[in-house]
Scaffold this active site. Sequence first.
Site, mmCIF file in Angstrom:
data_model
loop_
_atom_site.group_PDB
_atom_site.id
_atom_site.type_symbol
_atom_site.label_atom_id
_atom_site.label_comp_id
_atom_site.label_asym_id
_atom_site.label_seq_id
_atom_site.Cartn_x
_atom_site.Cartn_y
_atom_site.Cartn_z
ATOM 1 N N CYS A 136 54.593 41.272 -2.919
ATOM 2 C CA CYS A 136 55.707 42.039 -2.344
ATOM 3 C C CYS A 136 56.050 41.626 -0.911
ATOM 4 O O CYS A 136 57.023 42.133 -0.337
ATOM 5 C CB CYS A 136 55.388 43.524 -2.398
ATOM 6 S SG CYS A 136 54.880 44.068 -4.040
ATOM 7 N N HIS A 169 57.656 49.210 5.026
ATOM 8 C CA HIS A 169 57.381 48.772 3.662
ATOM 9 C C HIS A 169 57.350 49.983 2.729
ATOM 10 O O HIS A 169 57.892 49.932 1.624
ATOM 11 C CB HIS A 169 56.052 48.018 3.605
ATOM 12 C CG HIS A 169 55.676 47.546 2.246
ATOM 13 N ND1 HIS A 169 56.418 46.618 1.551
ATOM 14 C CD2 HIS A 169 54.630 47.873 1.430
ATOM 15 C CE1 HIS A 169 55.854 46.381 0.377
ATOM 16 N NE2 HIS A 169 54.773 47.136 0.277
ATOM 17 N N GLU A 182 50.316 52.383 6.709
ATOM 18 C CA GLU A 182 51.384 51.740 7.476
ATOM 19 C C GLU A 182 51.888 52.671 8.575
ATOM 20 O O GLU A 182 52.101 52.232 9.714
ATOM 21 C CB GLU A 182 52.545 51.343 6.569
ATOM 22 C CG GLU A 182 53.681 50.657 7.337
ATOM 23 C CD GLU A 182 54.880 50.332 6.490
ATOM 24 O OE1 GLU A 182 55.736 49.545 6.946
ATOM 25 O OE2 GLU A 182 54.994 50.866 5.364
ATOM 26 N N LYS A 208 63.263 51.713 0.223
ATOM 27 C CA LYS A 208 62.792 51.891 -1.150
ATOM 28 C C LYS A 208 62.999 53.312 -1.665
ATOM 29 O O LYS A 208 62.921 53.540 -2.877
ATOM 30 C CB LYS A 208 61.321 51.499 -1.247
ATOM 31 C CG LYS A 208 61.055 50.024 -0.986
ATOM 32 C CD LYS A 208 59.578 49.698 -1.101
ATOM 33 C CE LYS A 208 59.298 48.249 -0.750
ATOM 34 N NZ LYS A 208 59.425 47.983 0.690
ATOM 35 N N HIS A 245 61.347 49.616 -5.568
ATOM 36 C CA HIS A 245 60.619 48.469 -5.002
ATOM 37 C C HIS A 245 61.020 47.198 -5.735
ATOM 38 O O HIS A 245 60.682 47.002 -6.898
ATOM 39 C CB HIS A 245 59.120 48.728 -5.128
ATOM 40 C CG HIS A 245 58.262 47.765 -4.377
ATOM 41 N ND1 HIS A 245 58.760 46.646 -3.739
ATOM 42 C CD2 HIS A 245 56.917 47.743 -4.161
ATOM 43 C CE1 HIS A 245 57.762 45.993 -3.168
ATOM 44 N NE2 HIS A 245 56.641 46.641 -3.406
ATOM 45 N N PHE A 266 50.241 42.872 -2.789
ATOM 46 C CA PHE A 266 48.946 42.800 -3.457
ATOM 47 C C PHE A 266 48.216 41.549 -2.973
ATOM 48 O O PHE A 266 48.815 40.476 -2.827
ATOM 49 C CB PHE A 266 49.132 42.705 -4.974
ATOM 50 C CG PHE A 266 49.426 44.028 -5.650
ATOM 51 C CD1 PHE A 266 49.554 45.203 -4.929
ATOM 52 C CD2 PHE A 266 49.571 44.089 -7.027
ATOM 53 C CE1 PHE A 266 49.826 46.410 -5.556
ATOM 54 C CE2 PHE A 266 49.835 45.292 -7.667
ATOM 55 C CZ PHE A 266 49.960 46.460 -6.937
#
Length: 499
Positions: free
Chosen positions: A250, A390, A401, A421, A426, A486
């Site tokens: 991502c 994010h 975050e 998002k 996403h 990831f």
Amino acid sequence: MAAVVTPICTWLVAACLSAACDADEHKQKHCFPGGSGAGGGAMFAQGRERRRLGARRRGAARSGMAMAVALQAERSVIEKKKPDIKQRRVVVTGMGVVTPLGHDPDVFYNNLLDGVSGISEIERFDCSNFPTRIAGEIKSFSTDGWVAPKLAKRMDKFMLYLITAGKKALENGGLTEELGNELDKTRCGVLIGSAMGGMKVFNDAIEALRVSYKKMNPFCVPFATTNMGSAILAMDLGWMGPNYSISTACATSNFCILNAANHIRRGEVDVMLCGGSDAPLIPIGLGGFVACRALSQRNSDPTKASRPWDMDRDGFVMGEGAGVLVLEELEHAKERGAKIYAEFLGGSFTCDAYHMTEPHPEGRGITLCIENALADAGVAREEINYVNAHATSTQSGDLKEYEAIVRCFGQNPQLRVNSTKSMTGHLIGAAGGIEAVASIQAIRTGWVHPNLNLENPENIVDVGVLVGPQKERCEVNVALSNSFGFGGHNSSILFAPFK
């Protein structure tokens, strides 16, 4: 000392090699083997050619002196050509998107400002047996005028989204076909990545193989690889500069954008198309993320499913699309009279080195990434007043975050933070691309979009930092856009108004 020693050493080496070559004509052609990886070997080879043209029978000392002078001249040329990275500024001159909220940068951002959700029930395939049946699915999309019909029938959607968004970015940047033909195409490159690649093409090939290999699409391998979108787009445009893809889950788009900018900073190119594209909404894509237990199951109320920082979040919502920027060297952009949307200041990558899917519990990798990005851009913490986070609507990711952002910028009372998002879902490898566009649009318009569905904020979250349910005025000084993937991949990039 080096300035004195180097010419003397060069003279001696050149003289000895010259004498050895002149003494044995048969061995001469082996003294300087072609294709040497060392720069010195290449320059000595040039000296050999000069001797062949008339200096072969001269004395060894005289040949050596000529060689030393030649080497000094070559070194001088190389030093003069070395670009000053700090003086090469990078600006954004074009934007292209394919998203659940529209395929034009202005339409896309106006929908974000209005709080429109692009999340709905999946219609592309029957997912009635899946626990998740919602996504940021693109309902209407056409390649007419952007992709040749023959290719459009064979390509995976991630490539169709990529090529379309890339060409729309060029059009948005005023790089028409006529003007494009005037560019030095050896100094134009494409770096648009994908996290998942051609999943549909590859999946179809597996199904065909169940019958016979003879039934497989002969293009299934190249059209499944993540690099082929950038490659096909470059072939279409004739751009011969850097061309590759990066796949860091991502965080893919941000990795591509920063690497593209660095090619410009280093003086290797003048123009780069960069960003990301993904089309994971097929049964195997949905099923894979369901198996990870990463997705929201709020099927009865799709528009409420993506809710970053809200206590009632239950996972992220998949999306699809592409986001592409035209990055350009400032003087090159000025010379062609380009409209400059924003300036790219810098960025950074780090790795959590902790877990495949979970962020570091102390957010070390995220904090380090942000700090390194500020250092790369030469920006002070207090200059950041907008963060496009994010924030995917996952339990641990959102909070780690947020903590890192507050740790870095908590002393700035003007700080505004939001998550695109919450409305798009996403977009995996394309997320950073469309979020870069959102950040640039915030700079252009002076408005930041709302955080949708933030109805019951986490206790540790300061709602005074997060944008509310309506768009807000914000004269962006410097914008930070985060993307994490990831594998512990972290990326942060920074944009500012061009001044």
